[in-house]
Design an enzyme around this catalytic site. Structure first.
Site, PDB file in Angstrom:
ATOM      1  N   LYS B  76     -26.326 -29.757 -15.377  1.00 28.61           N
ATOM      2  CA  LYS B  76     -27.466 -30.346 -14.592  1.00 28.61           C
ATOM      3  C   LYS B  76     -28.793 -29.502 -15.721  1.00 28.61           C
ATOM      4  O   LYS B  76     -28.531 -28.254 -15.773  1.00 28.61           O
ATOM      5  CB  LYS B  76     -27.474 -29.873 -13.190  1.00 28.61           C
ATOM      6  CG  LYS B  76     -28.815 -30.323 -12.414  1.00 28.61           C
ATOM      7  CD  LYS B  76     -28.502 -29.944 -10.841  1.00 28.61           C
ATOM      8  CE  LYS B  76     -29.580 -30.391 -10.139  1.00 28.61           C
ATOM      9  NZ  LYS B  76     -29.611 -30.014  -8.566  1.00 28.61           N
ATOM     10  N   SER B 151     -30.628 -33.698  -5.108  1.00 31.50           N
ATOM     11  CA  SER B 151     -31.336 -33.576  -6.532  1.00 31.50           C
ATOM     12  C   SER B 151     -30.399 -33.649  -7.798  1.00 31.50           C
ATOM     13  O   SER B 151     -30.898 -34.165  -8.824  1.00 31.50           O
ATOM     14  CB  SER B 151     -32.328 -32.254  -6.609  1.00 31.50           C
ATOM     15  OG  SER B 151     -31.285 -31.339  -6.669  1.00 31.50           O
ATOM     16  N   SER B 175     -27.834 -31.232  -2.168  1.00 29.00           N
ATOM     17  CA  SER B 175     -28.116 -31.679  -3.598  1.00 29.00           C
ATOM     18  C   SER B 175     -26.822 -31.865  -4.410  1.00 29.00           C
ATOM     19  O   SER B 175     -26.773 -32.651  -5.614  1.00 29.00           O
ATOM     20  CB  SER B 175     -29.027 -30.868  -4.397  1.00 29.00           C
ATOM     21  OG  SER B 175     -30.150 -31.022  -3.819  1.00 29.00           O
TER      22      SER B 175
END
Lengths: 482, 484
Positions: B76, B151, B175
């Site tokens: 990420k 997210s 997330s």
């Protein structure tokens, strides 16, 4: 109207750790800009603070030294504001729960009639925080340079109660704290490098009134002299303002030593809302009682106790004791001399406070750099007490030692400074002088007592000052009385 | 190769069926081919990946390979990666090349894993749909009209579409779990403090936690084992041994007590999602588990509490993005104030600015007690709910998200509706508990996620409970069309 001044001080003492409070970067002073700032100090995205254990030990030591409470649980908080030399946009400090609370320290001041009067000054709290970096406005035309070497340097902010009533008291308090932090070896006390500086909160009120007046905060004063001058100026300014119908506003002011005045920096209305909240990157600081006890065991004899002991043990005056305990190194030096001499503590004190201190001052040296070690000074004082040399000759010996000509015995030997104590030799010299000055002898014997000094002078001249003064006096008196 | 799990890839590499270079090349090829439509990567580090793969193969030749050596993964873009742009999905950090590796990145590299690139995400991890990214929204591989969740939407989409066998995610309020649910993959948010936060760009420091995202619970167990552990650079990481998460996977579930909080099955839950979750629970009964009705009475406080705590912390965490030392700086600033205002005004997107404003307000003098302090008290109440529940049950189950993936653009004008997408996941972050999402069916062509919540440091049990379900079902093996 008679006015009373009320002063509280916030002292920032830089803790003498090798690395920063939340990172492993060095705290050494004077490196090229931004060479002592790691990712954590730069506030790069993703970095996290880790508390330096050493600062906790130092804060606890300070707390114990001022008889304060060392909190078993204290909390680091973020003080949020924007400034280019504040890399994270917040300073990690302690707010609601400081590590040290409710201590005190005693000061002494001369009361105008020659008496020393003591006063206790409360220390509200002392908390740990990180220093910011430095903005350099001068060196970059139309721009500001940022040096983050200082960012993350550990500070202990020591906040007093508003207990001081004059600039002199404030200076006395600041000096006591300055002495103490060096004694317990948590701060080098170097004011020029900014290791020890203070903010002064100053207000005035009509004498007898209980309510405090509105205060102004004078920021970042870095010398004892400036503290006194800044406060004196500020007090006069506030009184003049009020007496001419004005009102003191709560604000931050800066002291300008060149003009000897304080100037407004910002008023309270413009002040930041710092939005303090507990720093979620750091766990609450928990100090176990066993840790506090371990720190207590490392506390040296504190200045106050040492002063009292010097008075009782060495029979020194409070003034002498105060002088000799002004720093731990000086006190240690003095005690080493006394121990080596084994007697005459007052004579030892006179030498340390006299020639030694004068020479240190003259050459700008610290006691640790003295070319005359405590053993050398003791060796010389021994030669005074065993009558090898006189006090007067000792001054010459001391200068020679200072200049690296060896220890007292070597100097005495090389320069032939050994005192003449052979009464036969002294008698012989006296006889020669009396024979050479028959007129003066007659005058003395007819009542001109003052001429005695003349004969002493002649004898000393003939022996280059080496005649034992006591013997010389006795023999001379005997011979002259004829 | 792309349909294999981490465990299968590990075996294949060990047996010499393929090399890490071949495997890495295969996934890089798939990214090249499919990511144009998905937008799941912000940065692809092909060259570096192949070099790492070569090194992994060499390591294997020397007989020094571990179970994850040579396996590709996606990071990420919230994790700092030395020498590689680390944008956090923001214009603010579009130019930021991190000069150091996050601990998670370092640990994955130490295990011999190969980084394919950095995945797309909501800006500074603030969002539940991946629509707040400066780099544009990510599409859900199951239906490109739908969002992938957020997210960690880029990570979830990349794993679902088989562009990476696994990815890292971070979870502040859901997330990892919510995008895992919406994309039909498995993901676990460990106990707060289990995985180091060093080098992970902070959103809300007291809530943020990194974790693995993969297709199966077993793969999550493998990857979590590599990511977890105490880190002296993170004061909030916990000094506690990392268990072998795979060791307990095979335990049967007889007598397992599953708590069903009634608050997670009330109004607001899509009936079709409720049905899928109920079916999963019935499956657990078949596996020998016992179901207990429980209550988490303060569930309703979770979203409001979160939207005070998280913005408050982010308003401070994001202060360092000031245009002074790194990242975006406005053109020709007039003075310092202008530099701050325009750099931040131009560099941050709307959702980030909204949260900075909320957080700044909540921390302001005069409001702190009413908002931040009160929120901290509510946090305690929420934690106490769970504490009581875990005196009764071993795991808590419910839906991960009240609905399946919604369409791109559906909630962008209604932030509160968007916030409610995390209504079931937020409480675990506030309490610091581990939570997991695993695929449990579909509504139409959009996946449903089942959420498991465990007691502190009970990740091994969550992974075991999830793995047993995956042995009995095949939801986790379904593959979105068009990515074969």
């Amino acid at each position: 109207m008679e006015w009373e001044t009320v002063i509280g001080l916030e002292i920032h003492a830089q803790l003498a750790t090798r690395s920063k409070i939340f990172s492993g970067a060095s705290t050494a002073f004077g490196a090229a800009p931004n060479t002592q700032a790691c990712a954590v100090d730069l506030g790069l995205p993703g970095v996290l603070p880790v508390l330096n254990r050493e600062v906790v030990r130092m804060a606890a030591k300070f707390g114990l030294a001022i008889n304060a409470t060392v909190a078993e649980r204290s909390v680091f908080a973020r003080k949020n504001y924007f400034y280019p030399d504040l890399p994270k946009g917040y300073q990690i400090s302690q707010y609601e729960l400081p590590v040290v609370a409710n201590g005190h320290i005693d000061i002494e001041l001369e009361d105008g009639a020659g008496n020393m009067v003591g006063k206790r000054i409360g220390v509200t709290r002392a908390h740990l925080e990180e220093d910011a970096g430095k903005s350099l406005h001068e060196d970059f035309h139309g721009m500001t340079g940022i040096d983050l070497n200082r960012a993350g340097t550990p500070l202990l902010e020591i906040v007093s109660e508003p207990d001081m009533r004059s600039a002199k008291e404030a200076v006395a308090y600041m000096k006591r704290i300055h002495e103490l932090v060096r004694y317990i070896e948590i701060c080098d006390g170097n004011m020029q490098e900014g290791s020890f500086r203070c903010d002064a909160n100053v207000s005035v009120r009509p004498k007898g009134q209980e309510k405090f007046g509105t205060r102004a905060e004078i920021k970042n004063i870095n010398s004892f002299r400036f503290v006194e001058k800044a406060i004196d100026y500020e007090v006069e300014r506030q009184i003049a303002l009020i007496e001419s119908g004005g009102k003191v506003v709560q604000e931050t002011r800066l002291y300008d030593p060149d003009r000897d005045e304080t100037r407004s920096m910002r008023a309270k209305e413009e002040a930041n809302d710092y939005r303090y909240f507990p720093d979620p990157d750091l766990l609450p600081l928990v100090i176990e009682p066993s840790f506090i006890e371990a720190v207590r065991a490392t506390l040296p004899e504190l200045p106050e106790a040492k002063r009292r002991r010097f008075v009782s043990e060495y029979e020194l005056s409070p003034y002498d004791a105060g002088f000799l305990t002004a720093s731990r190194e000086l006190a240690d030096y003095y005690e080493a001399v006394v121990k080596a001499v084994g007697a005459e503590p007052k004579l030892c004190a006179n030498w340390v406070m006299g020639d030694l201190s004068a020479n240190l001052n003259r050459d700008g040296k610290e006691i640790g750099d003295s070319p005359v070690s405590s053993a050398m000074l003791a060796g010389m004082i021994k030669r005074i007490t065993d009558n090898t040399i006189s006090g007067k000759i000792a001054k010459e010996v001391f200068e020679a030692m200072w200049n690296g000509e060896g220890d007292a015995d070597a100097v005495i030997d090389k320069k032939g400074l050994k005192q003449i104590t052979d009464s036969g030799a002294i008698e012989k010299i006296i006889d020669d002088i009396l024979a050479a000055n028959p007129d003066n002898v007659a005058a003395y014997r007819s009542g001109k007592d003052k001429l005695f000094g003349f004969f002493v002078g002649q004898a000393m001249k003939a022996t280059q000052g080496k005649a034992n003064p006591q013997q010389l006096n006795e023999l001379l008196k005997k011979k002259l009385s004829g | 190769m792309h349909n294999k799990t981490l465990a299968e890839l590990s075996a294949g590499l060990a047996a010499g069926q393929f090399s890490s270079v071949e495997l890495t090349g295969h996934f890089l090829g798939r990214i090249e081919r499919f990511d144009g439509s998905l937008n799941s990567f912000i940065t692809v580090t092909a060259e570096q990946a192949l070099a790492q793969a070569g090194a992994a193969d060499a390591r294997r030749d020397r007989g020094e390979a571990g179970p994850l050596t040579g396996i590709p993964l996606a990071q990420k873009d919230i994790f700092c990666t030395n020498g590689v742009r680390t944008s956090c999905g923001s214009k603010m950090l579009d130019s930021f090349v991190a000069p150091y590796d996050a601990t998670v990145v370092e640990k994955c590299a130490a295990a011999g894993m190969v980084m394919l690139g950095k995945t797309n995400m909501d800006e500074f991890a603030m969002g539940s749909s991946n629509e707040t990214s400066f780099y544009g929204p990510v599409k859900n591989p199951w239906d490109t009209a739908a969002v992938p969740g957020g997210s960690s939407g880029g990570s979830a989409a990349a794993v679902a579409a088989r562009l990476a066998p696994a990815a890292t995610g971070t979870d502040t309020g859901g997330s990892i779990r919510q995008p895992a649910a919406l994309c039909g993959i498995s993901g676990i948010k460990p106990t707060y403090g289990r995985v180091s936060r060093y080098g992970m760009i902070a959103f809300a420091s007291s809530l943020d936690q990194a974790g693995p995202m993969a297709r199966t619970a077993e793969d999550c167990a493998l990857l979590l084992g590599a990511m977890a552990g105490f880190d002296p650079r993170d004061s909030t990481s916990v000094e506690r041994e990392v268990p072998d998460y795979r060791a307990a996977l095979g335990n049967d579930l007889k007598g397992l007590k599953i708590g069903l909080p009634k608050e997670y099955f009330g109004a607001g839950l899509d009936p079709a999602v409720a049905q899928a979750v109920q079916a999963a629970i019935d499956e657990y009964k078949k596996l020998g588990a016992e179901v207990v009705d429980i209550s988490l009475p303060n569930t309703g406080l979770a979203v409001p509490t979160y939207y005070v705590v998280a913005p408050a912390e982010c308003s401070s965490n994001l202060s360092r993005m000031d245009g002074v030392r790194f990242g975006y700086r406005c053109e020709n600033p007039k003075d310092l104030e202008d530099l701050y205002k325009r750099s931040r005004g131009e560099g941050f997107g709307a959702e980030v600015k909204r949260r900075i404003m909320i957080g700044t307000y909540a921390l302001s003098a005069g409001y702190y007690d009413a908002y931040y302090l009160k929120a901290q008290q509510m946090r305690h109440l929420i934690s106490d709910d769970f504490k009581r529940a875990f005196e009764q049950v071993d795991v808590i189950m419910g839906p991960t998200s009240p609905t399946v993936a919604f369409n791109v653009g559906d909630k962008t004008d209604d932030p509160v509706a968007m916030y409610l997408a995390d209504v079931y996941t937020i409480a675990t972050n506030l309490a610091g508990l581990p939570g997991m999402s695993l695929p449990a069916g579909f509504v139409g062509n959009r996946p449903v996620g089942l959420q498991l919540i465990g007691n502190y440091f009970d990740e091994a049990r969550l992974l075991n409970v999830a793995h047993q379900y995956q042995l009995a079902t095949d939801w986790h093996q379904r593959m979105p069309h068009g990515f074969e």
